[in-house]
Design an enzyme around this catalytic site. Structure first.
Site, PDB file in Angstrom:
ATOM      1  N   GLU A  46      46.094  32.846  32.309  1.00  0.00           N
ATOM      2  CA  GLU A  46      46.209  33.863  31.674  1.00  0.00           C
ATOM      3  C   GLU A  46      47.186  33.460  30.672  1.00  0.00           C
ATOM      4  O   GLU A  46      48.249  33.318  31.250  1.00  0.00           O
ATOM      5  CB  GLU A  46      46.350  35.602  31.996  1.00  0.00           C
ATOM      6  CG  GLU A  46      47.230  36.645  31.314  1.00  0.00           C
ATOM      7  CD  GLU A  46      47.521  38.099  32.732  1.00  0.00           C
ATOM      8  OE1 GLU A  46      48.004  38.864  31.995  1.00  0.00           O
ATOM      9  OE2 GLU A  46      47.982  37.774  33.018  1.00  0.00           O
ATOM     10  N   LYS A  54      43.471  42.968  26.483  1.00  0.00           N
ATOM     11  CA  LYS A  54      43.707  43.392  28.171  1.00  0.00           C
ATOM     12  C   LYS A  54      44.452  45.236  28.584  1.00  0.00           C
ATOM     13  O   LYS A  54      44.321  45.067  27.349  1.00  0.00           O
ATOM     14  CB  LYS A  54      45.359  42.777  29.066  1.00  0.00           C
ATOM     15  CG  LYS A  54      45.169  43.175  30.159  1.00  0.00           C
ATOM     16  CD  LYS A  54      46.040  42.348  30.821  1.00  0.00           C
ATOM     17  CE  LYS A  54      47.449  42.347  31.827  1.00  0.00           C
ATOM     18  NZ  LYS A  54      48.310  41.581  32.559  1.00  0.00           N
ATOM     19  N   CYS A  79      43.970  39.904  34.611  1.00  0.00           N
ATOM     20  CA  CYS A  79      44.957  39.792  35.382  1.00  0.00           C
ATOM     21  C   CYS A  79      45.091  41.580  36.190  1.00  0.00           C
ATOM     22  O   CYS A  79      43.954  42.138  37.379  1.00  0.00           O
ATOM     23  CB  CYS A  79      45.926  39.488  34.994  1.00  0.00           C
ATOM     24  SG  CYS A  79      47.341  38.927  36.417  1.00  0.00           S
TER      25      CYS A  79
END
Length: 255
Positions: A40, A106, A140
């Site tokens: 990331e 995300k 994540c």
């Protein structure tokens, strides 16, 4: 599917140095691979200083990814801070060897660090079709939300790229394994190592897990490039035999 996982420390908010570092890591890959996975925010580290580091889709880091994909004849993926129409995104780019790009923004913002105040969250789940594989892209904090990752698309592989700190490594290990088992899917997680500018320590634990929760690659803590190979046919045979996914709940996610 042959995959290279790259686990390394990151230079804080220095895209040029990070690209140079990943150049050297990618050059270490001597055998043929189909996909290269980076962490990331691999060009900056996990930062809330989006205005200082953000790039457009036409700038250096994206162009670098296209070049590397072409040179290695392999797709390359990882997340980058992107600015678009005045908004900032933690965007996972999937760059094909042809230069085509698909991306995932995300969905779950890490509010504990104020990510929700800086970055615009995504509004779609993304499944990439590549070499006959259906690959789900995740970043994540998404790992903590199993409903969003639920395998309703019959994907084959779910990728998590992360800057996951050492203090919560136990959760990282447990949740990656859970996503594999509950979705009867391969899972690959790529994390960084080293300390960031806020002195949060990261010990990596990049790993690969099969559809039954067994490690193909045990959690790694050192700097390096780790190669794995996945067999889709074996997974399909197991799904046909166990048939757990046919009993999954039907639901709708409001994005």
């Amino acid at each position: 599917m042959k995959i290279a996982l790259i686990q390394t420390d990151l230079f804080w908010q220095d895209a040029s140095k990070n690209r140079e570092n990943f150049d050297s890591k990618i050059n270490e890959i001597q055998s043929e691979v189909n996909l290269i996975v980076l962490p990331e925010m691999f060009s900056t580290g996990f930062t809330m200083n989006a205005s200082e580091v953000a790039e457009t889709m036409q700038e250096e880091t994206v162009e670098w990814m296209k070049l590397k994909a072409k040179q290695k004849n392999a797709a390359i993926t990882g997340s980058v801070v992107i600015v678009e129409n005045g908004k900032y995104y933690n965007r996972m780019l999937f760059v094909f060897p042809s230069g085509e790009i698909q991306y995932y923004d995300k969905r779950h913002s890490f509010s504990l660090a104020g990510e929700d105040k800086v970055y615009t969250r995504g509004n779609r789940k993304v499944i990439v079709d590549y070499l006959g594989w259906k690959i789900c892209l995740q970043i994540c904090y998404d790992l903590r939300f199993p409903v969003f990752a639920r395998n309703v698309e019959n994907y084959d592989l779910i990728l998590y790229v992360a800057n996951w700190p050492k203090v919560r490594t136990n959760a990282w290990d447990a949740l990656l394994k859970a996503r594999a088992i509950e979705n009867l899917s391969y899972v690959v997680g790529v994390n960084r190592i080293g300390n960031d500018a806020h002195d949060y320590e990261h010990i990596g634990h990049s790993q690969a897990i099969d559809f039954l929760g067994n490690h193909i690659l045990e959690p790694q803590e050192k700097n390096g490039v780790f190669a794995i190979e996945l067999d889709k046919n074996t997974m399909y045979e197991t799904r046909k035999k166990l048939n757990f996914l046919s009993d999954r709940d039907q639901f709708e996610i409001k994005l």
